[in-house]
Structures are given as structure tokens and as C-alpha cells.
Design an enzyme around this catalytic site. Structure first.
Site, mmCIF file in Angstrom:
data_model
loop_
_atom_site.group_PDB
_atom_site.id
_atom_site.type_symbol
_atom_site.label_atom_id
_atom_site.label_comp_id
_atom_site.label_asym_id
_atom_site.label_seq_id
_atom_site.Cartn_x
_atom_site.Cartn_y
_atom_site.Cartn_z
ATOM 1 N N GLY A 122 0.883 -0.946 -0.001
ATOM 2 C CA GLY A 122 0.151 0.254 0.085
ATOM 3 C C GLY A 122 0.529 1.173 -0.153
ATOM 4 O O GLY A 122 1.948 0.960 -0.901
ATOM 5 N N SER A 123 0.107 2.656 0.920
ATOM 6 C CA SER A 123 1.068 4.101 0.425
ATOM 7 C C SER A 123 2.360 3.663 1.066
ATOM 8 O O SER A 123 2.813 4.985 1.005
ATOM 9 C CB SER A 123 0.020 4.883 1.540
ATOM 10 O OG SER A 123 -1.172 4.792 0.466
ATOM 11 N N THR A 124 2.971 2.589 1.959
ATOM 12 C CA THR A 124 4.266 2.981 2.710
ATOM 13 C C THR A 124 5.362 2.371 1.290
ATOM 14 O O THR A 124 6.549 2.863 1.278
ATOM 15 C CB THR A 124 4.558 1.565 3.681
ATOM 16 O OG1 THR A 124 3.948 0.065 2.885
ATOM 17 C CG2 THR A 124 3.378 1.910 4.423
#
Lengths: 627, 363
Positions: free
Chosen positions: A319-321
Site C-alpha cells: 500500500g502507501s508505504t
């Protein structure tokens, strides 16, 4: 006349007797010659087998310490009960008696005996490895009554683990199996070896060398005296990089949530693993003395898969990481500079398809660090589109994603950062530029293991040095602790530290400005981090499956390091079905508090009771459920 | 009664050989029993038995053997009475009535029956002139079988069987025709299967069948036999040393001080010790046969041979058994095995042998 006749006959008959007896005695002497001289060797060996026994003296495995010298894994004294068939007079009777005495099923004992049937008969067959005192007493009493001369009770050092703490890290021990026997040197049947975790990887260090005792026994199997004794050599003492306090803080924090998951905490300077957890865990003590089949079956059929080491074997969408990797690639490849801004109207069109930002109204004009702080999708769509998938792959790999971390634990799995080459080789298909858009925000085929995320966090923390996480700090080979130098960092690509500043600034803002990591903000500690949410399933799919299904909830990520300058801790918390990355932040907060309290010599914070988790599952508004 | 000149005719060589065997026996009994508190005084008891036996020997030596044979019918009747007493009132040990308790001693009348039968048969055949006929043999057989049956009833088949050689030997020496001997032999062969079927008890059958194949019951009845063989074979030439035997000391060998005393000797003193012991026994037997040849009258010859027959039978059988080469039977080794009655009766018997030789010149 008759008198003389009588005498003569008497003399003859006596002479006959004389010869007969002489011949008889000669035959006796010859028989003894045959037995005592000709066949002496055979009978000598039989006599020795009769009265001499070799009993193994089990070597304890090496004691395991944490980095501060606290004992983590030690040995306790227990008793094993075995059958030595060499001295068995009637195996059926022994099995029957033993089942009665031990309270075990006869068929179970027979099964164990059958399994070892092909082994030499002098080798003890372990029936019970961690006998209760009652069992030991019952068997000993029978032995004194000479009823079970072929059953031995021997002291066996057995592993003692701190409950389920760091279970996947320690692993467990068990009897050596056939495969290990055939390729392990110096292993013999019945040995206890590491079967998982460091017990397996560092088995050669931890395993001691069994000794032996040669004893004289009498006809009912009672020991009379010891002929010779070879002392067992204890396995080497080992100091781990693990910090028991940090380890406990991770597990305590998870316990305050309903989540399973994983966490790997590193010292970003050298890759020392400070804490390593995978939940749910199992109790390695159950294996220490031979696991019973019921427990084993339970562990294997449990839907939560407690034997699975999520930290190194679970692969999840980051995801956004993942956005920091795309940002770094943009900077290093010259696609963007820290000042480059992208206008986010809430969505963007690429290759004829509309991609949404999570914020419906859009973020407006954002530069790199704001894009990270706000987790703006449109910014990274744009950068990723300009980079192309192969450059993303190159820099994500440089940061430790999509590759094995090289941690000294068995069966690590590799994540995936796709590339055109990968797709061509694996799927025999061309890469479509449109696919890069999803990859840019850590979706699509991107998958990572928690441990690789910890390396990612550490590399971002130390300014580009991809450390190899490792668990062994020192080994005592008999002359005190001998430090094990940390494995050298992976020299894949030079990353310029100054280019990374904008990214680190963005991560600092996630925690300390208006980002999603606010819960990790600690005054004067400059914690930096990034949350992420890994979608388990498309939102449409989830609606179809029913809103409340816990198993379909999103996973929450938080990668972090602290302090921003000269960081001393970096890591990842992965909350399985944690709904939001923010919930992972709450777990990390307790770990960070503990770390700093310990660093400053302050009392450690007590285990958290209420982490004020955000359990709102707002999947209904599709793209707007962000991180 | 005891004339001084007789003293010069005592067969000292035989006496010394007997005492040497007794000493060897005491040493082995000590070795086999000293390790356990409950049996550690057995060798002392054995020494007492030897002392008493030598006392009995003085008696059987001093009185002219013809006086004993003259009174043999009384001795014989006395023995029968003692055997009857044992059967009905004797002490029960290990499932058999064999003993009459006298103080701390247990007297075993069956041991003395051997000497008694030798006396009575010597007198019987001694008085008979010429080749014994069927009637004589039947009568003598009857005299033998009466105590034999009583002893077998105790039950003590081993000791009972030792009476058979006494009868056969004396009858043989008395001139029993060889064809009768052959006939008796054939009769035995015919009777064996019948005895197997009807007379033998199960445990006796097991002993014989396991002898033929010890491995069929390696941990049960064949166990003793296999262990005996291991004990003897592991002794080697030199032996393991006094009290250093593992088989005897660690009790792999059953009743080591008794039935298997010779195995203990073989284990601890090796083939060398075996040869010495065998030599002593052979010397004793041949020397006694010599006495039979030198005896002044047939009565004396018969008496010597009667005493010698059961002794020789027991020695040969026990030694064969202690090497695991014969079925295990409760037969002790005369002069060496632990046991008071056997020691006393044996020494008393040899008193008679010495007696006959010593008086070969008297009238």
C-alpha cells in the site's frame, strides 16, 4: 577256582570302567577347550553384552541470552523413559506393562517401537521424553522389582522457552528426521535438533555433543558401577541481538489489540534485530519434549496458522508505504526534484482510465514531502508513470523491497516488485504502462514481507545503507563472549543521502505535521514514519462478501524510524486485518516509548491497556478509505 | 578297634585330592556368595560341613567296613524311615519336601541314601556267589527302587536317579551278564517315550526340550543353559580372576554357588582351573577304582564301586550341565557345591573307600 575266576573277571570289568571314565573326562576336557578357547571370543562378547550397557548422557543445548545478557532460552531437567530392546526378554510384556505404568495406550507405544524397529537394538527407543514425576516413580519402582530390566529412565535436558514470546524467532527442537539424518553430519537417530527458527539455523552452534556412560549392570538390569564416563559437552552459549524489553513491548502492544500480525524492529545502524514477532504464536515448550499428536494437529489445522512465520513468510501488498520507494526513484532518476509540484484535483487520467486519489476534493499542488505527508496518490501516479516500472523496481530493490532480507532464519520468502523482465519471464506477457500506475501506490502485483519492510525502514533511516538483519550478536566458545560482526550491508546501488532528505522530511511530517502517523508523535523525538493499508480484496468484492467479515478487512502497516537525525530504531508493524495503518501506529507508539525510556534509563512504560483503536471500517466509500 | 598299623595304609594321596577339591569348592562358594549380605556366610557353613564330614569320615574309616555291611539292613531300614519321615513331615523348600531340620542344619536323608544303598547292595552281591541271576537282579533292583521311589516322591528326581548307577555298577561288577545289561538298556530306550508321555511333569519336559534347542526359550528355561555356556566360554584360558567373574558375580548365572559352582570356577579360573579340577576328580575316581581292585574281598570291591558310582555319575553330569551341555537338573557337584548333607555323605562314603583299601591286608 571260582574265586580266582571271580577275581579275573572283576579285574577286567574294573579296567573297562577305568577306560570309560578316562575317555569321559577327556571328552569333558575337550568340550571345555572348545567353549573356553576355540569359541572364547564369541562368548566373551556375549558376556559383555550381558552386563555392560552404554547409556547416552544428553548434552544440554546452548543457553540463549538477549543483548543485555538476560536469559531467553535455557534448559530444565526432565526425565526420558526409553526401551532398550537388547535387554528385552518379552517385548509384548514390556509394552503391556509400560502402558499400564505410564498410562499410555498400548498401540501408541507399539507404534513408537515399530518406527525404530530397524535401528540397532542397543539404541534406546524414547517412549516418553518429558515424563511426569509419577511416571518416573512408577517405572523406577518396577525396575527395582526387576520387572522392567529393559526400560531406562534417563535425565534429559529439555529446552525451556519464555512461553510464546518470540516463538517464531526461537523456533523449536525435535527429534531428528530422516531427511536431516541423511544430510547432516554427526547426527544420529534420536538426536534432538532445531526444527525452526534460530534453533534450526544455528543448530550447529547450539547443539552440544552427547557424552556416554558405560555401566555394569546385573542380571536384573540394576547398575552396579560405572566403567567409564565421557562427559557431555554443552552447546555454545549464544547472545542474540534481541532486546527482551523491546520484544516484550511489541507483544504487549499487540495483546492490547484484537489483531494478529508481525513486527520487526531493527537498529538501523547495523541491522541488529531488536524485536521480531509473528502472531498468533505457538508455545515452543510443547515441542521441547516431543509434541503430542493432538497439539500438532491443532497447530496445523488452525485457520489462523500459528506455525506460519508472518514476519518472513507472509507477503502482503505494501500500500502507501511503498510511496517512498517511488519518490526516491523519481529523485535519483532525475524525474523530479524535491521542489517539483504536481497538482492533485482528486483524480487523474492515464491511458484512458481514471485513477482516483483517496481524497475526493484533491490535495491541490503538492511537492514530494507533502505528497508523502498527505499520501497523495495523484502525485505518485504521475511520478511512477514518468519513471516506468523498471526504474521503480531498481530503487525499491535498493531499499530492500522485493528481495530476501537475508535474515538468519529459515524459509524466508521473497516479496515482489514487478518489472517488465519479470512479467515477460513469469507470465510471458508484455508490461502495459497502465499497470505501472497501480504499482506507483504499492498496489497491483507489489508484495512485501514484513522483514523486508523493516529493512526498507532502516535503509530510509540511515540514509541509504541497506542493512542485513541478523540475530547473532556473540557466541561463547568457551573463552567468553566472542562478538559476531554484523553482515556487511548489501552494496546494490549507491543512494545519495541528500536526495533522501525530502523523503525523510515527508515521513517526519506524517507523524509530526498533519499526517496519518500522528499517534506516534513524541515530543523531541522526531519520529518519522508512513502508514499504509493493504487491500485484501476489491471494495466491490467485499460488499458482495458481506461487510462484516473480519477476514476481508484491510491490513494496516506502519514503517518508522526515530529520531529523524541519527536514528537508533527503525522497523515495521503489520497489523493483520488492522483496518487502518493508524492502528499499527498505535502499536508502534508503545514500542517507541519503551525504546526511549530504556535509552534514557527511565522506568519502562507499563503494558498498554487501551490503545484507542480506530475500528471504523469505512470501506463503503470506495477509494476514500486511504492508507 | 583302630589298629595303629592300619594308619600306614591310609591312602593319603586320595585324601589330599579330596581335601583339595573341598578347598577349591569353599573358595568358589566364597566367590559366588560373598557379594551379598544374606549369603556372605555360606562359605563358613560349608567349612563346618567339611569338618563334620571329616568327622563322619573318621567314623566310617575306623570301623571295619564289614561291620557296616553286616549292619547294612538296619542302616537301610533306618534310611527308609527317614525318607518316609521327610515325605510326610519334612521341611518344604522350593516346592519340595527334602529336609529334616536339626537345629540350624537341614539334613537331607536322600544324600545318605546313596551310601546306604551302596552298603546294602555290596552286602547283597557280596554274599551271593557266582553270576547273579534274574532273581538276584530283581531283588537288588527292588532294594534300589524302594528308596528311589521315596526320593522321587519328594520330589527330587535328580538325586533319585543317582541311585540307578549304584545298582548298575555293583551288579556289573558282580558279574551281571552283558546281555542282561543290554536288555536293560533296550528297555530304557523303549520306556523313554512312555515316561515322556505319562511320568514326567511339564517342567521336566520343558527342561529336556529346551536342552535340545535352548534358543526356543532363550529367556525362560533355556536361559540358564545359555548363560552357563556364556559363563564358561567367556572364562577363556586364564579366567577372569577370583571374584572377577561377571556372569556369576552379577547373577546372570542362577544358583551359582550350588548347581553351577563349576561354571563359576570355569569363568574365574579359566580353562587352566577347569583342567586342574577335572584332573583332581579323575584322580579321585581312578584312585578309588584302584582301591576296588586291591580290595581283600568282593564285598569291599562292591562297596567301593557302589559309593563311587553315584559320585562319578553326579560329577560327570554336573560338569556337563555347568558347561550348558546337558539339561539343567538340580544335581550338585559333590565336594564343591554348597550343601552340608551332600558334603557329609560324600566324605563319609569316601571314608568307606579308604576303609576298604586300608584293610586290604587284614583278615
Amino acid at each position: 577256582m571260582a574265586m580266582i575266576e571271580d577275581r579275573r573277571r572283576l579285574g577286567i570289568r574294573l579296567a573297562v570302567l577305568q577306560y570309560m571314565i578316562t575317555v569321559l573326562f577327556a571328552a569333558l576336557a575337550a568340550s571345555f577347550w572348545l567353549l573356553q578357547v576355540v569359541q572364547h571370543d564369541k562368548f566373551k562378547e556375549m558376556a559383555e553384552n550381558n552386563h555392560q550397557r552404554t547409556l547416552p548422557l544428553r548434552a544440554p543445548r546452548g543457553v540463549v541470552f538477549d543483548r543485555d545478557g538476560k536469559v531467553l532460552v535455557e534448559n530444565r531437567h526432565s526425565f526420558g523413559i526409553s526401551i532398550v530392546r537388547e535387554h528385552t526378554r518379552d517385548l509384548d510384556r514390556t509394552v503391556r506393562l509400560l502402558s499400564e505404568v505410564l498410562g499410555m495406550e498400548e498401540s501408541r507405544i507399539r507404534e513408537i517401537v515399530d518406527r525404530h524397529r530397524r535401528e540397532p537394538s542397543y539404541r534406546p527407543i524414547p517412549i516418553v521424553q518429558d515424563a511426569t514425576l509419577a511416571q518416573v516413580a512408577a517405572v523406577t519402582a518396577r525396575r527395582l522389582d526387576s520387572e522392567l530390566p529393559d526400560v531406562v529412565v534417563e535425565p534429559v535436558p529439555t529446552r525451556r522457552y519464555p512461553g510464546t514470546m518470540a516463538a517464531h524467532l526461537f523456533g523449536y527442537v525435535g527429534e531428528v528426521n530422516d531427511a536431516q539424518l541423511s544430510d547432516g553430519e554427526g547426527l544420529k537417530s534420536g538426536d534432538v535438533v532445531g526444527q525452526a527458527g534460530i534453533e534450526k539455523v544455528h543448530n550447529a552452534v547450539l547443539m552440544g555433543e552427547d557424552g556416554a556412560r558405560r555401566v555394569v549392570v546385573n542380571s536384573v538390569g540394576r547398575e552396579i558401577r560405572t566403567l567409564e564416563q565421557e562427559e557431555p559437552i554443552e552447546g555454545k552459549r549464544v547472545q542474540l541481538t534481541i532486546d527482551a524489553d523491546i520484544q516484550r513491548s511489541v507483544e504487549d502492544a499487540f495483546k492490547a489489540t484484537p489483531f494478529n500480525g508481525a513486527a520487526v524492529i531493527l537498529d538501523p545502524r547495523d541491522g541488529d534485530v531488536l524485536a521480531f514477532a509473528s502472531l498468533p504464536a505457538y508455545d515452543p515448550n510443547a515441542f521441547a519434549a516431543g509434541i503430542d499428536r493432538t497439539t500438532w494437529n491443532q497447530l496445523n489445522t488452525d485457520v489462523l496458522r500459528p506455525l506460519n512465520d508472518r514476519a518472513i513468510q507472509g507477503t502482503y501488498s505494501p500500500g502507501s508505504t511503498f510511496k517512498m520507494a517511488v519518490g526516491l526513484a523519481g529523485l535519483e532518476e532525475g524525474v523530479i526534484s524535491p521542489e517539483t509540484t504536481v497538482y492533485c484535483p482528486g483524480h487523474a487520467n492515464f491511458y484512458g482510465r481514471n485513477f482516483k486519489c483517496w481524497k475526493r476534493g484533491g490535495h491541490g499542488a503538492v511537492n514530494l514531502s507533502r505528497a508523502i505527508e498527505q499520501s497523495c496518490n495523484v502525485y505518485f501516479y504521475t511520478v511512477g508513470n514518468q519513471l516506468g516500472v523498471d526504474k521503480i523496481n531498481k530503487w525499491a530493490t535498493a531499499l530492500g523491497l522485493g528481495v530476501k532480507s537475508g535474515i538468519d532464519l529459515p524459509n524466508e520468502r521473497q516479496g515482489l516488485v514487478p518489472s517488465t523482465e519479470w512479467k515477460r519471464e513469469r507470465l510471458k506477457e508484455k508490461w502495459y504502462a497502465g499497470e505501472t500506475i497501480s504499482v506507483s501506490i504499492g498496489q497491483g502485483q507489489v508484495s512485501v514481507t514484513p522483514v523486508s519492510m523493516a529493512v526498507y525502514a532502516a535503509t530510509l533511516a540511515n540514509g541509504g545503507k541497506r542493512v542485513t538483519p541478523h540475530l547473532l550478536k556473540a557466541v561463547d566458545e568457551g573463552q567468553g563472549w566472542k562478538p559476531i560482526p554484523p553482515p556487511p550491508p548489501e552494496p546494490v546501488i549507491d543512494i545519495s543521502a541528500d536526495k533522501m532528505e525530502a523523503i525523510r522530511d515527508g515521513m517526519w511530517r506524517v507523524v509530526n505535521a498533519g499526517g496519518t502517523g500522528g499517534r506516534a508523535r513524541i515530543a523531541n523525538r522526531d519520529v518519522a514514519g508512513k502508514t499504509g493499508t493493504a487491500q485484501r480484496i476489491s471494495n466491490q468484492g467485499r460488499l458482495a462478501a458481506g461487510r462484516t467479515s473480519v477476514n476481508l478487512r484491510d491490513h494496516g502497516w506502519f514503517v518508522f524510524f526515530a529520531p529523524r537525525e541519527n536514528p537508533t530504531i527503525a522497523g515495521v508493524v503489520f497489523a493483520e486485518h488492522g483496518i487502518h495503518g493508524g492502528n499499527a501506529v498505535r502499536i508502534a507508539r508503545h514500542v517507541l516509548d519503551t525504546h526511549f525510556a530504556k535509552q534514557d534509563g527511565l522506568p519502562l512504560p507499563p503494558p498498554p491497556t487501551d490503545l484507542q483503536l480506530d475500528m471504523s471500517d469505512a470501506f463503503a466509500s470506495p477509494v476514500e478509505s486511504p492508507h | 578297634m583302630f589298629e595303629r598299623r592300619l594308619y600306614y595304609h591310609i591312602d593319603w594321596a586320595l585324601l589330599i585330592a579330596l581335601l583339595a577339591l573341598c578347598a577349591l569348592g569353599v573358595a568358589m562358594v566364597f566367590s559366588a556368595t560373598a557379594g551379598s549380605a544374606s549369603t556372605s556366610r555360606m562359605y563358613v557353613t560349608q567349612l563346618y560341613a567339611i569338618a563334620i564330614g571329616l568327622g563322619a569320615m573318621v567314623v566310617t574309616l575306623t570301623i571295619d567296613y564289614r561291620a557296616f555291611t553286616d549292619k547294612s539292613h538296619l542302616i537301610y531300614l533306618g534310611l527308609l524311615a527317614a525318607l518316609l519321615y521327610v515325605i510326610f513331615l519334612g521341611d518344604v523348600q522350593m516346592g519340595a519336601r527334602r529336609w529334616i531340620p536339626i537345629g540350624s542344619f537341614n539334613l537331607q536323608p536322600s544324600e545318605f541314601a546313596k551310601v546306604g544303598v551302596a552298603l546294602v547292595l555290596a552286602k547283597f552281591f557280596g554274599e551271593n556267589r557266582g553270576t547273579p541271576n534274574w532273581g538276584d537282579l530283581a531283588l537288588a533292583g527292588g532294594l534300589t527302587c524302594l528308596p528311589l521311589a521315596l526320593i522321587a516322591k519328594e520330589p527330587d528326581l535328580g538325586t533319585a536317579v543317582t541311585l540307578v548307577p549304584v545298582f548298575l555298577a555293583v551288579a556289573y561288577l558282580a558279574g551281571m551278564q552283558m546281555r542282561i545289561l543290554g536288555f536293560l538298556f533296550a528297555a530304557c530306550i523303549v520306556a523313554a517315550p512312555l515316561a515322556w508321555q505319562f511320568a514326567l511333569k511339564d517342567y521336566q519336559k520343558t527342561r529336556i526340550s529346551t536342552f535340545l534347542d535352548p534358543s526356543q526359550d532363550a529367556k525362560g528355561a533355556g536361559y540358564q543353559q545359555i548363560q552357563a555356556r556364556i559363563t564358561v566360554g567367556s572364562g577363556g584360558i586364564q579366567g577372569k580372576g577370583f571374584r572377577q567373574g561377571t556372569q556369576g558375580q552379577l547373577r546372570f548365572l542362577p544358583v551359582a554357588h550350588n548347581d553351577f559352582i563349576f561354571s563359576v570356577l570355569a569363568e574365574e579360573q579359566g580353562f587352566a582351573g577347569v583342567i586342574v579340577a577335572l584332573g583332581l576328580y579323575l584322580f579321585v575316581i581312578l584312585r578309588a577304582l584302584e582301591s576296588a581292585r586291591l580290595a581283600k574281598d568282593r564285598l569291599g570291591s562292591y562297596l567301593v564301586l557302589g559309593v563311587l558310582a553315584s559320585f562319578t555319575f553326579q560329577v560327570v553330569y554336573n560338569i556337563t550341565m555347568s558347561a550348558g551341555l546337558a539339561p539343567v537338573k538340580g544335581l550338585t557337584l559333590p565336594l564343591m557345591s554348597y550343601g552340608g548333607s551332600s558334603m557329609i555323605a560324600t566324605l563319609a562314603g569316601f571314608g568307606l573307600v579308604l576303609n576298604v583299601r586300608m584293610r586290604r591286608f587284614t583278615n
